[in-house]
Scaffold this active site. Structure first.
Site, PDB file in Angstrom:
ATOM      1  N   ASP A 489       0.809  -1.225   0.000  1.00  0.00           N
ATOM      2  CA  ASP A 489       0.000   0.000   0.000  1.00  0.00           C
ATOM      3  C   ASP A 489       0.833   1.262   0.000  1.00  0.00           C
ATOM      4  O   ASP A 489       0.324   2.347  -0.252  1.00  0.00           O
ATOM      5  CB  ASP A 489      -0.854   0.039   1.266  1.00  0.00           C
ATOM      6  CG  ASP A 489      -2.155  -0.693   1.105  1.00  0.00           C
ATOM      7  OD1 ASP A 489      -2.700  -0.668   0.006  1.00  0.00           O
ATOM      8  OD2 ASP A 489      -2.607  -1.288   2.100  1.00  0.00           O
TER       9      ASP A 489
HETATM   10  C1  BGC Z   1       0.021   0.031   5.582  1.00  0.00           C
HETATM   11  C2  BGC Z   1       0.133   1.285   6.351  1.00  0.00           C
HETATM   12  C3  BGC Z   1      -0.468   2.417   5.564  1.00  0.00           C
HETATM   13  C4  BGC Z   1      -1.881   2.089   5.163  1.00  0.00           C
HETATM   14  C5  BGC Z   1      -2.498   3.137   4.318  1.00  0.00           C
HETATM   15  C6  BGC Z   1      -1.383  -0.189   5.183  1.00  0.00           C
HETATM   16  O1  BGC Z   1      -1.465  -1.271   4.359  1.00  0.00           O
HETATM   17  O2  BGC Z   1       0.509  -1.048   6.300  1.00  0.00           O
HETATM   18  O3  BGC Z   1       1.452   1.550   6.649  1.00  0.00           O
HETATM   19  O4  BGC Z   1      -0.446   3.593   6.285  1.00  0.00           O
HETATM   20  O5  BGC Z   1      -1.904   0.891   4.473  1.00  0.00           O
HETATM   21  O6  BGC Z   1      -3.889   2.969   4.297  1.00  0.00           O
HETATM   22  C1  NOJ Z   2      -1.743  -3.897   5.481  1.00  0.00           C
HETATM   23  C2  NOJ Z   2      -2.898  -3.851   4.532  1.00  0.00           C
HETATM   24  O1  NOJ Z   2      -4.091  -4.220   5.207  1.00  0.00           O
HETATM   25  C3  NOJ Z   2      -2.649  -4.775   3.365  1.00  0.00           C
HETATM   26  O2  NOJ Z   2      -3.716  -4.715   2.466  1.00  0.00           O
HETATM   27  C4  NOJ Z   2      -1.359  -4.430   2.703  1.00  0.00           C
HETATM   28  O3  NOJ Z   2      -1.137  -5.354   1.684  1.00  0.00           O
HETATM   29  C5  NOJ Z   2      -0.201  -4.422   3.667  1.00  0.00           C
HETATM   30  N1  NOJ Z   2      -0.521  -3.629   4.812  1.00  0.00           N
HETATM   31  C6  NOJ Z   2       1.085  -3.948   3.027  1.00  0.00           C
HETATM   32  O4  NOJ Z   2       1.071  -2.614   2.710  1.00  0.00           O
END
Ligand code: BGC
Ligand code: NOJ
Length: 816
Positions: A489
């Protein structure tokens, strides 16, 4: 250093001091009413949706941590000076003479002793009911009689947890309660548009109660020393606005050695809109339907029965797969905790934990599809429903809402779509469902797009659209365009965000036609291989040929544009420059494409797969696991996005992001290196890290999202436990690829790739109504397998489907 121990016999983790490095929590409930509970009974409860139907309040990042939850005070009424304590340590934090918390499957027990008074409390949620039971047994171990007061309290939330924490001009006026027959009813907004309320009741006659927080606590006092408890008398306050609570006061006198059982019930109830008030047209809650339910669970024998049902329910789920390997940590994770964690992530995706406030994110599309890989064998019928819900949030383009709200099942507009990996995970989820159940009818199930009535199409069409979505979005090198982000993400190659507070994911500023993801390419090949297998079984031969060509083409693109010389590149940025290449100054190598491309069997023939995995070992592996990237970004790069916003060694910027490690484990088994796969498995296995709990800090019985990596200021510290894709993937990697017990379209496959030092293992797997008893013996150092079914050798690794009357099959495997 440890703070407890695993009681594997009882399927429990036992914590023997209350001051764990962080609250060590458990989840109660698995249908509609849910509670989070820490080892000191902190936490909160909600009905279905942690944001929209929050029952009790919880304040995150508070000091002290975890000071809200289920408050119980025991007061020595005979003492001259006020003397009271909390049997769960919080919130009084009076040092207890003894303390033990047992987190089990769907329940938590806290046992403690102070000044000769013993208390045993069991917290759980009966299956099929929207309430939680606090079952307290209090015993006088003194030589003289004890005059005691028991106070219990909860602070009610005004339903919408976000509004509750922000809209004070309204919220200080709307709280309302009723207190009738010793039961406290919280009914804010009941007179107008709600027909639901909460209740708090007790099995004993009350000596008093309070419902207005400051009357109970006393002005400017906190939960550690409520005035009512200090005085030994509740004030009978009826809350009119401000902060609604439910506080109950009971008096007991116990002879030496005598004990008393007191049951508290906290719950939620909905009335029919037309039948809300009793008498009709009054403003008084109709309690006709809820009273019998409350009365029932205040009876000890009913509480006992509900508890046994709950135990049996969990034992049945866990019995779907039980293993016995030479590794105690693996055994207890697979047999107990990892499976349990997967079912919790099934319920909540990433929405309600001590780290996800339950008000932000709903159910993640990619998250839930991946969680399903771990829970499909335990609850296949629910997996089916989940697939249908997820597919209904797909757009006609094949793209998907990144998240949906569990209560409405509607896509979340705030975050929207365009995470270009999302749709492909649906293919993997459906494939896993088909392999587990053999229920091909799911492919014909008609499901709408974006929940629009009239747009229904069979699931099979949804899958076709998922595949098409990638193929219609290829970049200059024939690799998939990344969109807002892929699995990572925080790799936001089209965002270029320079304004504080902006979302890195939704503030797209590039047209998205250049930045490509090698990871999605690998994922595409993996998903397209499954699609091909499905299409072939349906006899769709033209489609099979088309998929074959796409797989080949994508594989080629990865091996050319995506290959860096020693490993797979991660992406190309919006200027067409590589990310995750030795050409880069930082972020030279990333874990995700190494795991995913090899899982998709790209580069196995020409040795690139092995080379990539050797590079993982060389550049990414450390004692705490495999870090996500190396070297970590030292500064913020506008063109890379959130990934470089984190301090080096944390989160996506080079922590051990536990979700990704099992991909490498699976990849290692693909090239026959079971020992290396198991070594990686053990580095992040929470149980194997229990001895260093003071460093790891999170619960030793569940995976956390991340463990700070080798470039972090403080290494080896876990964060964001419980709701993480690490749960499902570690389980899949260990059981399906190291142990090799792997459902396939045409039956169960047994293809272990275990460490050379293991002499074997045994397992029992329930699959399509048959109990498979599996016995694996190593007689040589390699990975060559000879399977026998009920004593007869078979060729290959796929077990034949037994005749319909067969309930048990004995499989033996020799490895040489
Ligand atoms: C990540 C976070 C990030 C978020 C954004 C997650 O998947 O682990 O670090 O802030 O996505 O929505
Ligand atoms: C947590 C999110 O829920 C997931 O969708 C994502 O793939 C990982 N973080 C890595 O960013």
């Amino acid at each position: 250093m440890k703070y407890g121990w695993f009681d594997d016999q009882n399927f429990e983790y036992v914590i023997n001091r209350p001051d764990t490095p962080l609250p060590w929590i458990n989840y109660l409930g698995n249908e509609a009413y849910f509670s989070l509970i820490s080892n000191t009974a902190g936490g909160y409860s909600f009905y279905k949706d942690a944001r929209l139907r929050r029952i009790t309040r919880f304040r995150y990042n508070n000091a002290p941590l975890d000071s809200e939850g289920r408050f119980i005070y025991i007061r020595d009424d005979a003492s001259e000076k006020p003397c009271f304590w909390s049997p769960t340590w919080n919130p009084t934090k009076i040092p207890l003479d003894s303390y033990e918390c047992r987190h089990g499957m769907g329940y938590t027990k806290v046992q403690s002793k102070y000044s000769g008074i013993k208390s045993d409390i069991t917290y759980f949620i009966p299956i099929g009911h929207n309430l939680e039971i606090w079952d307290l047994v209090i015993t006088n171990d003194r030589d003289e009689p004890a005059d005691l007061s028991i106070f219990s309290a909860v602070e009610f939330c005004l339903w919408d947890a976000l509004d509750d924490a922000t809209n004070f001009q309204r919220n200080y006026s709307i709280p309302e309660v009723e207190v009738v027959d010793g039961i406290i009813y919280h009914k804010s907004e009941y007179r107008e548009r709600r027909s639901h309320f909460a209740f708090f009741a007790c099995s004993e006659p009350l000596a008093g109660f309070d419902t207005q927080r400051e009357n109970f606590l006393g002005p400017y006092r906190g939960w550690a020393a409520p005035l009512a408890v200090e005085k030994g008398e509740a004030g009978g306050s009826i809350c009119l606005g401000w902060q609604p609570i439910g506080a109950l006061h009971i008096k007991v006198t116990l002879k030496p050695g005598e004990h008393k059982r007191i049951i508290f019930v906290l719950g939620y109830h909905e009335n029919q809109e037309e039948d809300k008030f009793d008498p009709p047209n009054s403003q008084i809650i109709n309690k006709k339907h809820v009273k019998p339910v409350i009365a029932r669970f205040l009876r000890p024998e009913e509480a006992d029965r509900a508890f046994s049902t709950l135990r049996a329910y969990w034992m049945d789920l866990l019995a779907k797969l039980q293993v016995n390997t030479p590794d105690v940590h693996a055994n207890r994770m697979i047999n107990i905790w990892n499976a349990y964690q997967i079912l919790i992530t099934y319920n909540f995706s990433r929405s309600a934990s001590y780290f996800e406030s339950g008000i932000g994110r709903g159910m993640g599309f990619r998250d839930s599809n991946q969680d399903l890989l771990g829970f499909v064998h335990m609850i296949p019928e629910q997996a089916r429903d989940r697939i249908l819900d997820l597919a209904a949030t797909q757009f006609p383009t094949g793209g998907a809402y990144h998240q949906y709200q569990p209560m409405t099942k509607r896509g979340n507009h705030d975050i929207g779509s365009n995470f270009n990996d999302d749709p492909l995970w649906l293919v993997l989820a459906v494939a896993a469902y088909l392999k587990e159940t053999g229920d091909w009818s799911i492919l014909e199930e008609a499901v709408p797009f974006d929940n629009q009535p009239g747009s229904e199409k069979p699931i099979y069409v949804h899958l076709q659209k998922s595949i098409q979505y990638t193929l219609e979005r290829l970049g200059p090198h024939g690799l998939p365009l990344i969109g807002r982000a892929d699995w990572n993400d925080c790799l936001n190659l089209n965002s270029f965000s320079n304004t504080p507070g902006q979302s890195f994911q939704t503030s797209t500023s590039k047209d998205g036609k250049i930045a490509e993801s090698v990871f999605i390419a690998g994922l595409f090949v993996l998903a397209a291989r499954e699609m091909k297998a499905i299409a072939r079984r349906l006899g769709n031969n033209d489609e099979v040929d088309g998929l074959e060509r796409s797989i080949e083409k994508m594989g080629k693109a990865v091996l050319t544009a995506g290959w860096d010389g020693e490993w797979f590149r991660r992406a190309n940025d919006a200027f067409g420059n590589p990310v995750g290449s030795k050409e880069c100054q930082e972020g030279q190598i990333f874990i995700e494409p190494q795991g995913m491309c090899v899982m998709a069997e790209i580069g196995i023939e020409d040795g690139k797969a092995q080379q990539a995995l050797d590079s993982v070992q060389k550049y990414l592996a450390c004692q705490h696991g495999i870090v996500l990237l190396s070297p970590a970004y030292q500064k913020y790069y506008l063109h890379l996005g959130e990934i470089s916003s984190y301090p080096p060694g944390y989160k996506e910027n080079g922590s051990v992001f536990c979700h990704t490690n099992p991909w490498v484990m699976i990849a290692e088994t693909k090239i026959g290196r079971g020992g290396q796969a198991f070594d990686y498995y053990s580095r992040i296995n929470p149980s194997a890290r229990e001895q260093q709990s003071e460093i790891h800090r999170c619960e030793p019985y569940v995976y956390a999202q991340m463990i700070s990596g080798k470039e972090a200021g403080k290494q080896g510290e876990a964060k964001n436990s419980w709701l993480t894709g690490s749960a499902a993937w570690n389980y899949v990697a260990f059981t399906q690829h190291i142990l090799g017990i792997r459902p396939d379209y045409d039956g169960l496959r047994i293809q272990p790739v275990i460490p050379s030092g293991w002499n074997g293992f045994t397992a029992v797997r329930k699959f399509r109504g048959v109990d498979y008893k599996i016995q694996v013996k190593r007689i040589g150092k390699g990975n060559n397998l000879q399977l026998s079914v009920d004593g007869t050798p078979i060729s290959g690794t796929l077990l034949p489907i037994p005749a319909s009357e067969v309930a048990e099959v004995n499989v033996s495997v020799l490895i040489r």
